[in-house]
Design a protein around this motif. Structure first.
Motif, short mmCIF file in Angstrom:
data_model
loop_
_atom_site.label_atom_id
_atom_site.label_comp_id
_atom_site.label_asym_id
_atom_site.label_seq_id
_atom_site.Cartn_x
_atom_site.Cartn_y
_atom_site.Cartn_z
N VAL A 35 5.18 -46.37 7.21
CA VAL A 35 4.50 -47.24 6.26
C VAL A 35 3.63 -46.39 5.33
O VAL A 35 3.27 -45.25 5.66
N ALA A 36 3.30 -46.94 4.17
CA ALA A 36 2.48 -46.22 3.19
C ALA A 36 1.64 -47.22 2.40
O ALA A 36 1.98 -48.39 2.28
N ARG A 37 0.53 -46.71 1.88
CA ARG A 37 -0.33 -47.49 0.99
C ARG A 37 -0.67 -46.60 -0.19
O ARG A 37 -1.36 -45.59 -0.05
N LEU A 38 -0.17 -46.97 -1.36
CA LEU A 38 -0.38 -46.17 -2.56
C LEU A 38 -1.04 -47.04 -3.62
O LEU A 38 -0.49 -48.06 -4.04
N THR A 39 -2.23 -46.65 -4.03
CA THR A 39 -2.91 -47.32 -5.13
C THR A 39 -3.28 -46.26 -6.16
O THR A 39 -3.00 -45.08 -5.97
N GLU A 40 -3.93 -46.68 -7.22
CA GLU A 40 -4.28 -45.71 -8.26
C GLU A 40 -5.28 -44.68 -7.77
O GLU A 40 -5.34 -43.57 -8.30
N LYS A 41 -6.08 -45.02 -6.76
CA LYS A 41 -7.11 -44.09 -6.31
C LYS A 41 -7.05 -43.79 -4.82
O LYS A 41 -7.94 -43.16 -4.28
N SER A 42 -6.01 -44.24 -4.16
CA SER A 42 -5.93 -44.00 -2.72
C SER A 42 -4.48 -43.83 -2.30
O SER A 42 -3.60 -44.56 -2.76
N LYS A 43 -4.24 -42.84 -1.45
CA LYS A 43 -2.91 -42.61 -0.92
C LYS A 43 -3.04 -42.44 0.60
O LYS A 43 -3.74 -41.55 1.07
N GLN A 44 -2.37 -43.31 1.33
CA GLN A 44 -2.42 -43.28 2.79
C GLN A 44 -1.01 -43.42 3.34
O GLN A 44 -0.31 -44.38 3.03
N LEU A 45 -0.59 -42.45 4.14
CA LEU A 45 0.74 -42.46 4.74
C LEU A 45 0.60 -42.45 6.25
O LEU A 45 -0.23 -41.72 6.80
N ALA A 46 1.40 -43.26 6.94
CA ALA A 46 1.33 -43.34 8.40
C ALA A 46 2.62 -42.81 9.02
O ALA A 46 3.72 -43.18 8.60
N PHE A 47 2.46 -41.94 10.01
CA PHE A 47 3.57 -41.28 10.68
C PHE A 47 3.51 -41.60 12.17
O PHE A 47 2.43 -41.58 12.78
N ARG A 48 4.68 -41.84 12.77
CA ARG A 48 4.69 -42.27 14.16
C ARG A 48 5.71 -41.48 14.97
O ARG A 48 6.78 -41.15 14.51
N LYS A 49 5.31 -41.19 16.20
CA LYS A 49 6.22 -40.64 17.20
C LYS A 49 5.82 -41.26 18.53
O LYS A 49 4.75 -40.98 19.07
N GLY A 50 6.65 -42.16 19.04
CA GLY A 50 6.26 -42.91 20.21
C GLY A 50 5.05 -43.76 19.90
O GLY A 50 5.01 -44.49 18.91
N ALA A 51 4.00 -43.65 20.74
CA ALA A 51 2.75 -44.38 20.50
C ALA A 51 1.74 -43.55 19.72
O ALA A 51 0.63 -44.02 19.44
N ALA A 52 2.10 -42.31 19.37
CA ALA A 52 1.19 -41.44 18.61
C ALA A 52 1.35 -41.71 17.12
O ALA A 52 2.46 -41.57 16.57
N VAL A 53 0.26 -42.10 16.45
CA VAL A 53 0.30 -42.42 15.02
C VAL A 53 -0.77 -41.61 14.29
O VAL A 53 -1.95 -41.68 14.64
N PHE A 54 -0.35 -40.86 13.28
CA PHE A 54 -1.26 -40.19 12.36
C PHE A 54 -1.26 -40.95 11.04
O PHE A 54 -0.20 -41.28 10.51
N VAL A 55 -2.45 -41.20 10.50
CA VAL A 55 -2.58 -41.70 9.14
C VAL A 55 -3.13 -40.56 8.30
O VAL A 55 -4.23 -40.05 8.56
N VAL A 56 -2.36 -40.13 7.31
CA VAL A 56 -2.75 -39.01 6.45
C VAL A 56 -3.28 -39.58 5.14
O VAL A 56 -2.59 -40.30 4.43
N ASN A 57 -4.53 -39.25 4.84
CA ASN A 57 -5.21 -39.74 3.63
C ASN A 57 -5.44 -38.58 2.68
O ASN A 57 -5.80 -37.47 3.09
N GLU A 58 -5.28 -38.85 1.39
CA GLU A 58 -5.56 -37.83 0.38
C GLU A 58 -7.07 -37.72 0.17
O GLU A 58 -7.75 -38.72 -0.06
N ARG A 59 -7.58 -36.51 0.28
CA ARG A 59 -9.01 -36.30 0.03
C ARG A 59 -9.30 -36.43 -1.46
O ARG A 59 -8.59 -35.84 -2.28
N PRO A 60 -10.34 -37.17 -1.83
CA PRO A 60 -10.59 -37.46 -3.24
C PRO A 60 -11.35 -36.38 -3.98
O PRO A 60 -12.33 -36.64 -4.67
N ASN A 61 -10.92 -35.13 -3.82
CA ASN A 61 -11.62 -34.07 -4.56
C ASN A 61 -10.77 -33.56 -5.73
O ASN A 61 -11.10 -32.56 -6.35
N LYS A 62 -9.65 -34.27 -5.99
CA LYS A 62 -8.86 -33.98 -7.18
C LYS A 62 -8.54 -35.31 -7.86
O LYS A 62 -8.78 -36.37 -7.31
#
Length: 461
Positions: A35-62
């Motif tokens: 799954v992903a969430r993309l807006t004009e000022k926020s980018k969040q991507l979710a990655f899954r393996k089994g029950a392990a889920v990482f949500v990767v967020n773009e740091r807003p320094n650019k």
């Protein structure tokens, strides 16, 4: 009253180069972007393996729509940099009417380096947890907030922990039927990893903290979330923790677990009784042996935080082999580890070839110490012997502040006290080499900051 936790929901990373981390999680670590969430000022991507889920967020320094000189289109997904080939061209989340520019289920940390900074827990009642924790003096970055879509409603809040930049999102998903969380759209036309890599869940999370902070951190988690002590070693001192203070390594490790009520000793009422647990380990350096990797983390990370995360795998040999062939680099323990007295026999007794483990950098530890005091562990049956296997990846962030561990448990619940010295020595050797190369290149032009503050500085505002 503490806010007791049901399960670990996901862990959030905040990084500058989302493309790089996304590419490595999928192509090297065999996670699936779902799954992903993309807006004009926020980018969040979710990655899954089994029950392990990482949500990767773009740091807003650019600029929100520019990354590494590449303009991003929220309508077409992510454009990869040249070093991350084109699988990301196909990321196309479904129709998204989300106009909220903020980071959902988290906060933008405005932190100076890439970081793993949010551990999200499922709770039964966010509002009740919020009131309990607020009465105990907790700082909330986000009050109870509702987010909904056609698949239901989720309530969440974000509480600041006592340790550095670590936050905890508390989320109630009992009224939601979607695949993840409202605001995230399922990703279409992205190839899924089909290779054998049997990771099932997060096994543990390790915090690096300044000296003398461990009791304060332990007390905070016990008081606010009902954590209780988990002993790494059967002879571990209650106050001192597991101490390794010899041959150039000065390290204190203390572990805690969250699924039992510290006051009554009863288990929490899980919806799923088979839900795996996740332990938390606090690491701090000792002054007697000089500078070590915990100090290095505190300097490079600019304070305490999450140093590494353990991924549980059902077959560490096949997982390490698959990841290694995909480009993951692992720490190599000292060669003497595999030939030291008794270790080779220990490996062979449970059915492993020491040379094969050495090729992948895998460490093995059996519960021999426990067998000496617990008659139930004294058995010659290979299937009943308790042991675990471990291997560390090299850092996945550019600042060398965060890495992953693969761990396979065969009845052993600890952290391989027989492996700790070899594991941490190999990590320290890598850190020393990287530091020496940086200094030789003239990049280290500033004096190191004070990394051993008094306990009150555990909480970095």
């Amino acid at each position: 009253m503490a806010a007791y936790l049901s399960r670990l929901h996901h862990i959030s990373l905040h990084v500058t180069n989302v493309d790089k981390i996304a590419y490595e999680l999928v192509s090297k670590f065999k996670f699936n972007l779902f799954v992903a969430r993309l807006t004009e000022k926020s980018k969040q991507l979710a990655f899954r393996k089994g029950a392990a889920v990482f949500v990767v967020n773009e740091r807003p320094n650019k600029s929100p729509l520019e990354l590494n000189g590449v303009t991003l289109s929220t309508g077409r997904g992510i454009s990869p940099s040249q070093s991350e080939p084109g699988w990301t061209n196909n990321i196309q989340p479904g129709e998204n009417n989300d106009k909220d520019p903020n980071c959902l289920y988290d906060v933008h940390p405005h932190y100076p380096v890439d970081t793993a900074s949010n551990v999200c827990f499922e709770v039964e009642d966010v509002e009740r947890s919020f009131k309990s924790l607020r009465n105990l003096g907790c700082d909330f970055l986000v009050p109870p907030t509702e987010v909904c879509d056609e698949k239901g409603l989720v309530t969440y809040s974000v509480v600041k922990s006592i340790l550095g930049n670590v936050n905890h999102t508390l989320v109630d998903t009992s009224k939601y039927k979607g695949s993840f969380l409202p605001g995230f759209q399922e990703v279409e036309n992205v190839a899924k990893s089909t290779e054998s890599c049997p990771i099932t869940h997060f096994d543990h999370i390790t915090y690096a903290c300044p000296r003398r902070c461990t009791p304060q951190v332990m007390s905070w988690y016990e008081r606010h979330f009902g954590f209780q002590r988990f002993f790494i070693d059967s002879n571990e001192d209650v106050d001192e923790g597991y101490v390794l203070n010899k041959e150039g390594i000065g390290l204190r490790l203390t572990a805690m677990e969250y699924w039992k009520c510290s006051e009554t000793g009863i288990k929490l009422p899980f919806t799923d009784r088979k839900q795996p647990d996740c332990k938390f380990v606090i690491a701090e350096s000792l002054p007697e042996q000089g500078r070590n990797q915990v100090d290095t983390f505190l300097e490079q990370h600019r304070g305490p935080g999450i140093q590494h995360i353990g991924l549980y795998t059902q077959d560490i040999v096949s997982t390490a082999q698959t990841m290694g062939q995909a480009g993951v680099h692992f720490f190599s323990p000292p060669p003497a580890y595999y030939t030291e007295v008794g270790k080779q026999q220990e490996m062979e007794d449970v059915g492993y070839d020491p040379q094969m483990l050495s090729q992948h950098g895998i460490l093995l530890d059996t519960d021999l110490r426990q067998a000496q005091t617990d008659p139930s562990c004294q058995t010659t049956d290979t299937q009943k012997k308790r042991y675990l296997l471990q291997v560390f990846t090299k850092p996945i962030f550019s600042e060398d502040t965060f890495f992953l561990e693969l761990i396979e448990r065969r009845g052993a619940s600890g952290f391989g006290e027989g492996n700790i010295q070899a594991l941490w020595r190999s990590v320290q050797a890598y850190m020393d080499t990287e530091r020496a190369e940086t200094e030789a290149q003239g990049e280290n032009t500033t004096q190191p900051q004070n990394i051993t503050p008094e306990p009150k500085h555990c909480h970095n505002a």
